[in-house]
Write a protein that holds these residues in place. Structure first.
Motif, short mmCIF file in Angstrom:
data_model
loop_
_atom_site.label_atom_id
_atom_site.label_comp_id
_atom_site.label_asym_id
_atom_site.label_seq_id
_atom_site.Cartn_x
_atom_site.Cartn_y
_atom_site.Cartn_z
N LYS B 43 6.41 -10.58 -0.61
CA LYS B 43 5.65 -9.34 -0.75
C LYS B 43 6.34 -8.18 -0.01
O LYS B 43 6.60 -7.13 -0.59
CB LYS B 43 4.22 -9.52 -0.20
CG LYS B 43 3.47 -10.68 -0.82
CD LYS B 43 2.07 -10.79 -0.29
CE LYS B 43 1.97 -11.16 1.19
NZ LYS B 43 2.43 -12.53 1.49
N THR B 44 6.59 -8.41 1.28
CA THR B 44 7.22 -7.35 2.06
C THR B 44 8.62 -7.04 1.55
O THR B 44 9.04 -5.88 1.52
CB THR B 44 7.25 -7.76 3.55
OG1 THR B 44 5.92 -8.04 3.97
CG2 THR B 44 7.83 -6.66 4.41
N THR B 45 9.32 -8.08 1.14
CA THR B 45 10.65 -7.87 0.57
C THR B 45 10.56 -6.93 -0.64
O THR B 45 11.34 -5.98 -0.75
CB THR B 45 11.25 -9.23 0.15
OG1 THR B 45 11.29 -10.08 1.29
CG2 THR B 45 12.66 -9.05 -0.40
N ILE B 80 4.33 -0.27 5.98
CA ILE B 80 4.95 -1.56 5.73
C ILE B 80 4.91 -2.41 6.99
O ILE B 80 5.54 -2.08 7.99
CB ILE B 80 6.42 -1.38 5.27
CG1 ILE B 80 6.51 -0.49 4.04
CG2 ILE B 80 7.05 -2.74 4.96
CD1 ILE B 80 5.86 -1.05 2.82
N GLU B 81 4.18 -3.47 6.93
CA GLU B 81 4.06 -4.46 8.01
C GLU B 81 3.52 -3.90 9.32
O GLU B 81 2.34 -3.99 9.58
CB GLU B 81 5.40 -5.17 8.25
CG GLU B 81 5.61 -6.32 7.29
CD GLU B 81 6.82 -7.15 7.64
OE1 GLU B 81 7.82 -6.59 8.10
OE2 GLU B 81 6.75 -8.37 7.45
N THR B 82 4.40 -3.34 10.15
CA THR B 82 3.93 -2.92 11.47
C THR B 82 3.95 -1.39 11.56
O THR B 82 4.74 -0.74 10.92
CB THR B 82 4.86 -3.46 12.56
OG1 THR B 82 6.21 -3.17 12.16
CG2 THR B 82 4.69 -4.94 12.74
N LEU B 152 0.79 -0.05 0.65
CA LEU B 152 0.24 -0.57 1.90
C LEU B 152 0.52 -2.06 2.00
O LEU B 152 0.19 -2.83 1.11
CB LEU B 152 -1.27 -0.34 1.93
CG LEU B 152 -1.74 1.10 1.69
CD1 LEU B 152 -3.24 1.17 1.52
CD2 LEU B 152 -1.28 2.00 2.83
N ASP B 153 1.17 -2.45 3.09
CA ASP B 153 1.48 -3.86 3.30
C ASP B 153 0.52 -4.37 4.37
O ASP B 153 0.63 -4.01 5.53
CB ASP B 153 2.93 -4.00 3.78
CG ASP B 153 3.40 -5.44 3.78
OD1 ASP B 153 2.61 -6.33 3.45
OD2 ASP B 153 4.57 -5.65 4.13
N GLU B 154 -0.43 -5.18 3.98
CA GLU B 154 -1.43 -5.72 4.88
C GLU B 154 -2.07 -4.62 5.72
O GLU B 154 -1.96 -4.61 6.95
CB GLU B 154 -0.81 -6.79 5.77
CG GLU B 154 0.15 -7.61 4.96
CD GLU B 154 0.22 -9.06 5.36
OE1 GLU B 154 -0.35 -9.42 6.39
OE2 GLU B 154 0.81 -9.83 4.60
N PRO B 155 -2.76 -3.69 5.05
CA PRO B 155 -3.26 -2.51 5.77
C PRO B 155 -4.33 -2.83 6.80
O PRO B 155 -4.51 -2.06 7.74
CB PRO B 155 -3.85 -1.64 4.65
CG PRO B 155 -4.11 -2.56 3.52
CD PRO B 155 -3.08 -3.64 3.62
MG LIG Z 1 4.88 -9.45 4.70
#
Ligand SMILES: [Mg+2]
Ligand SMILES: Nc1ncnc2c1ncn2[C@@H]1O[C@H](COP(=O)(O)OP(=O)(O)OP(=O)(O)O)[C@@H](O)[C@H]1O
Lengths: 258, 295
Positions: B43-45, B80-82, B152-155
């Motif tokens: 996903k993040t990739t 994204i992520e953090t 949004l990555d894991e918002p």
């Molecule tokens: Mg991820």
């Protein structure tokens, strides 16, 4: 372009390390310069009587100030590595900067550092020169300030490469300093006429050791070799600086931003 | 439908790990697209490639039909992520830098800080924030410039239940305004509650994608029972809007078309002379569906 520099200063002004390092530079350059004239070390074939006078003051002050180039180079390395460790480089690319914007920002930043310290040296030099009353008009040999400007860019450009290559502050600083020593060791192993063209040699020769006899270049063993002229040194240094910038950009484009 | 994002055969590997394998997907304006998958599914990739921080090995993508450039990214709000900010700068100083990067007017800083409820901590340093506050700041940052598209990555990572609910509301409000939202998550519930579409990834492969109902089969099931099960079965098949009749023990489960409810079913059966001894609504077991999907 100017916007990029504005962003850099928004990050910089509240950053205490910036004030500490420039504070040290601003404080110690005149102190060391003054002290150097008082101690009068015999080993230095300097004409201490005229060291503060125009036009000698320009060569001398830039020579002394060049000792602090590593300090400001380290500041630049820290600032760039911070962008990697805070992941703010990544965020700024996500938010709409290109990798080229990043490099351009850092080039503008280092240029502004060089400009700042050169202007400061101008003020210090002018101050010392005026109070000791040399005969020459103060503009004579002021080219040493321009040369100093290029030199400090040179050190910081090496710092830029180290930072984008290694990305961790501590390790980059160690390698930044080591690379200068490693180069001087390698230089011992190659013929002098080749060694004098090595990048850090060229860059450090920009603020030549002041001596009454004019510009002469001593190698590690103290042997005076046939010097390249200062103008040639300057041109080669500028070529090195542009290559350092280009290499840094290529390194960035090849790498993922994690 | 107007495509906001086209992804064509993106692949990326890290040494031996195939992080993304030939991903193709189209996302249209107004979609709330969930990218769902277990940890390490890519996903993040995927989002990293779409936002210019990772170089894909092969494949291509385009935002609004144009070759990727930094100018698309200025009009996308991303997290994204953090959360990534300067620890020694305040929330306000950090957002003002983002405004400069995005070429957005700095007057927006206060309004986005209000939306995420951080306005009274605007002048605290980022490093003094709790995890949830950092995440809120990152969401505020993504809202700067009122972008048409959000990535949004894991918002809701690190947020408390109230924070999760608030972010969900923010996302749904944005969706109502017609914005396009691409959201990666491994939390099924989050995707189900907010998304219109979903793509499911596993080990870098796209398993399935489409409107959320069809992918996750999240329709309610109606369970009915009657003394005469065979008669019930026959009659049910004649009622308009009933589908998927299945026998479960001595009961029948079925699905109703949208717009029809259990009282409609009850009345229709009653009119045909069938009295139900039991009628109940069963929430779909999304978890089970999802686990089945990624098995
Ligand atoms: Mg991820
Ligand atoms: N920088 C990297 N170096 C090596 N492998 C990586 C790197 N980044 C990601 N990977 C690998 O790529 C795969 C996909 O990772 P990715 O971060 O895209 O997963 P994800 O779906 O976002 O997972 P999560 O739900 O945990 O966030 C994983 O196997 C991961 O180990």
């Amino acid at each position: 372009m100017l916007d990029l520099l504005k962003i850099e200063y928004k990050k910089l002004i509240p950053y205490s390390t910036f004030w500490v390092i420039f504070g040290l530079f601003f404080l110690f350059t005149p102190i060391v310069f003054y002290g150097f004239g008082q101690v009068k070390i015999d080993a230095f074939p300097i004409d201490f009587a005229t060291m503060y006078k125009f036009p000698n003051v320009w060569n001398n002050i830039t020579y002394i100030a060049s000792w602090f180039n590593l300090l400001i180079g380290m500041l630049l390395v820290i600032l760039i590595c911070n962008e990697f460790s805070f992941k703010t480089y990544r965020q700024q690319v996500i938010d709409g900067h290109s990798k080229a914007d990043f490099i351009i920002s850092k080039i503008l930043l280092m240029s502004s550092f060089s400009l700042l310290s050169t202007l400061y040296l101008f003020i210090i030099g002018f101050f010392f020169g005026s109070f000791s009353g040399g005969e020459a008009p103060f503009l004579t040999d002021i080219k040493y300030l321009l040369i100093y400007f290029i030199q400090s860019l040179g050190y910081m450009s090496l710092g830029l490469i180290m930072a984008v290559l290694i990305r961790s502050s501590a390790l980059s600083i160690i390698l930044f300093i080591c690379s200068i020593f490693v180069e001087s060791i390698i230089r011992l192993l190659v013929p002098d006429n080749l060694a004098q063209f090595f990048p850090m040699k060229i860059i450090s020769n920009l603020t030549p050791f002041p001596s009454p006899g004019g510009v002469q270049v001593a190698n590690m063993n103290g042997v005076i070799t046939e010097a390249i002229s200062l103008n040639t040194t300057l041109i080669i240094a500028i070529i090195y600086i542009f290559s350092f910038w280009g290499i840094s950009y290529v390194i960035l484009t090849k790498k993922d931003i994690n | 439908m107007e495509a906001i994002l086209n992804i064509n055969g993106l692949s990326k590997r890290y040494g031996k790990v195939k992080a993304l394998n030939n991903l193709s997907l189209q996302i249209n304006r107004g979609d709330i697209y969930g990218i769902l998958g277990p940890n390490g599914s890519g996903k993040t990739t995927t989002l990293g490639i779409l936002l210019g921080v990772l170089n894909a090995d092969s494949g291509s993508y385009s935002w609004n039909g144009k070759a990727p450039s930094k100018y698309d990214r200025k009009n996308i709000g991303s997290l994204i992520e953090t959360p990534n900010f300067y620890p020694y700068l305040t929330a306000r100083q950090n957002l003002s830098i983002v405004c400069k990067v995005k070429e957005v007017d700095e007057s927006e800083v206060d309004s986005v800080l209000s939306i995420v409820d951080l306005i009274n901590r605007a002048d605290s340093k980022f490093k003094t924030f709790s995890l949830g506050m950092k995440q809120r700041l990152a969401i505020a940052s993504a809202l700067l410039g009122n972008p048409e598209t959000l990535v949004l990555d894991e918002p809701t990572n690190g947020l408390d239940p109230q924070g999760i609910a608030e972010i969900r509301t923010i996302i749904l409000d944005l969706a109502k305004e017609g914005k396009t939202i691409i959201m990666a998550s491994h939390i099924l519930d989050e995707v189900e509650k907010t998304c219109t579409h979903v793509a499911v990834l596993k080990l870098g492969n796209l398993l399935t994608y489409g409107p959320i109902q069809s992918v996750l089969n999240n329709q309610e099931q109606i369970v009915v029972a009657s003394e005469n099960l065979d008669g019930l079965k026959l009659t049910l098949s004649q009622i308009d809007g009933v589908s998927n009749i299945q026998q479960v023990g001595n009961k029948l489960s079925l699905m109703l078309a949208t717009g029809k409810d259990s009282s409609y079913l009850n009345k229709s059966l009653f009119d045909k002379g069938i009295i139900l001894s039991e009628i109940s609504i069963q929430k779909p077991d999304l978890e089970a569906n999802f686990l089945e999907l990624i098995k």
